[in-house]
Scaffold this motif. Structure first.
Motif, short mmCIF file in Angstrom:
data_model
loop_
_atom_site.label_atom_id
_atom_site.label_comp_id
_atom_site.label_asym_id
_atom_site.label_seq_id
_atom_site.Cartn_x
_atom_site.Cartn_y
_atom_site.Cartn_z
N PHE A 44 0.83 -1.19 0.00
CA PHE A 44 0.00 0.00 0.00
C PHE A 44 0.87 1.25 0.00
CE2 PHE A 44 0.58 -0.97 4.52
CZ PHE A 44 1.03 0.23 5.00
N ARG A 45 0.23 2.34 -0.29
CA ARG A 45 0.92 3.62 -0.25
C ARG A 45 0.26 4.49 0.81
NH1 ARG A 45 4.38 4.79 -4.30
NH2 ARG A 45 4.04 7.03 -4.15
N VAL A 46 1.04 5.31 1.48
CA VAL A 46 0.54 6.17 2.54
C VAL A 46 -0.56 7.09 1.99
CG1 VAL A 46 1.15 8.04 4.13
CG2 VAL A 46 2.66 6.06 3.87
N GLN A 47 -0.39 7.57 0.78
CA GLN A 47 -1.38 8.46 0.19
C GLN A 47 -2.73 7.75 0.09
OE1 GLN A 47 -0.39 9.91 -3.67
NE2 GLN A 47 -2.01 11.43 -3.69
N ASN A 48 -2.73 6.48 -0.28
CA ASN A 48 -3.98 5.74 -0.37
C ASN A 48 -4.66 5.63 0.99
OD1 ASN A 48 -3.37 5.43 -3.04
ND2 ASN A 48 -2.83 3.28 -2.89
N ILE A 49 -3.87 5.42 2.02
CA ILE A 49 -4.42 5.34 3.37
C ILE A 49 -5.05 6.67 3.76
CG2 ILE A 49 -3.83 5.08 5.82
CD1 ILE A 49 -1.68 3.10 4.93
N LEU A 50 -4.36 7.76 3.46
CA LEU A 50 -4.90 9.07 3.80
C LEU A 50 -6.19 9.35 3.05
CD1 LEU A 50 -1.61 11.16 3.96
CD2 LEU A 50 -2.96 10.27 5.86
N LEU A 51 -6.25 8.96 1.78
CA LEU A 51 -7.48 9.16 1.02
C LEU A 51 -8.62 8.33 1.61
CD1 LEU A 51 -6.11 9.15 -2.64
CD2 LEU A 51 -7.06 11.09 -1.38
N HIS A 52 -8.33 7.10 1.99
CA HIS A 52 -9.34 6.25 2.60
C HIS A 52 -9.83 6.85 3.92
CE1 HIS A 52 -11.52 2.67 3.76
NE2 HIS A 52 -10.88 2.70 4.92
N MET A 53 -8.89 7.34 4.73
CA MET A 53 -9.27 7.96 6.00
C MET A 53 -10.14 9.18 5.78
SD MET A 53 -5.68 7.53 8.09
CE MET A 53 -6.18 8.62 9.41
N HIS A 54 -9.80 10.00 4.79
CA HIS A 54 -10.58 11.19 4.48
C HIS A 54 -12.00 10.80 4.06
CE1 HIS A 54 -11.54 15.21 3.14
NE2 HIS A 54 -11.93 14.70 1.98
N ALA A 55 -12.12 9.78 3.19
CA ALA A 55 -13.44 9.34 2.75
C ALA A 55 -14.24 8.80 3.93
CB ALA A 55 -13.29 8.27 1.67
N SER A 56 -13.59 8.09 4.83
CA SER A 56 -14.27 7.54 5.99
C SER A 56 -14.80 8.65 6.89
CB SER A 56 -13.31 6.64 6.77
OG SER A 56 -13.93 6.11 7.90
N VAL A 57 -13.99 9.67 7.11
CA VAL A 57 -14.42 10.81 7.94
C VAL A 57 -15.58 11.54 7.26
CG1 VAL A 57 -13.72 13.09 8.79
CG2 VAL A 57 -12.22 11.11 9.12
N GLN A 58 -15.48 11.75 5.95
CA GLN A 58 -16.56 12.43 5.23
C GLN A 58 -17.86 11.62 5.33
OE1 GLN A 58 -16.50 15.51 3.96
NE2 GLN A 58 -14.46 15.61 4.84
#
Length: 75
Positions: A44-58
Motif C-alpha cells: 500500500f501507499r501512505v497516500q492511499n491510506i490518507l485518502l481512505h481515512m478522508h473518505a471515511s471521515v466524510q
C-alpha cells in the motif's frame, strides 16, 4: 549505587559513539522513497491510506446528523 570502573565507562561511551555514527550514516528517506518501500513491503501507499481515512471521515460526518436524530440512513 553501582560502581563502574573507568574501563566500563570508557566502553560505554565508545559504544554510544559507535551508535551515533551508525545513525549519522543511515540515509534519510524522502516521502516518495518511503512510500515506495511501504508499497513493496506492505502493498500500500501512505497516500492511499490518507485518502481512505478522508473518505471515511466524510462518510461519518455525512451520516452523523441522521444518526443523532435516530433516522435510519441507507448505506
Amino acid at each position: 549505587l553501582p560502581y563502574f570502573s573507568a574501563e566500563d565507562r570508557r566502553e560505554y561511551l565508545e559504544s554510544l559513539l559507535r551508535e551515533s555514527k551508525k545513525e549519522e550514516a543511515a540515509p534519510v528517506l524522502d516521502d516518495d522513497s518511503l512510500n515506495d518501500i511501504l508499497a513493496r513491503t506492505y502493498g500500500f501507499r501512505v497516500q492511499n491510506i490518507l485518502l481512505h481515512m478522508h473518505a471515511s471521515v466524510q462518510h461519518h460526518l455525512q451520516f452523523q446528523p441522521c444518526l443523532s436524530r435516530g433516522v435510519q440512513g441507507s448505506h
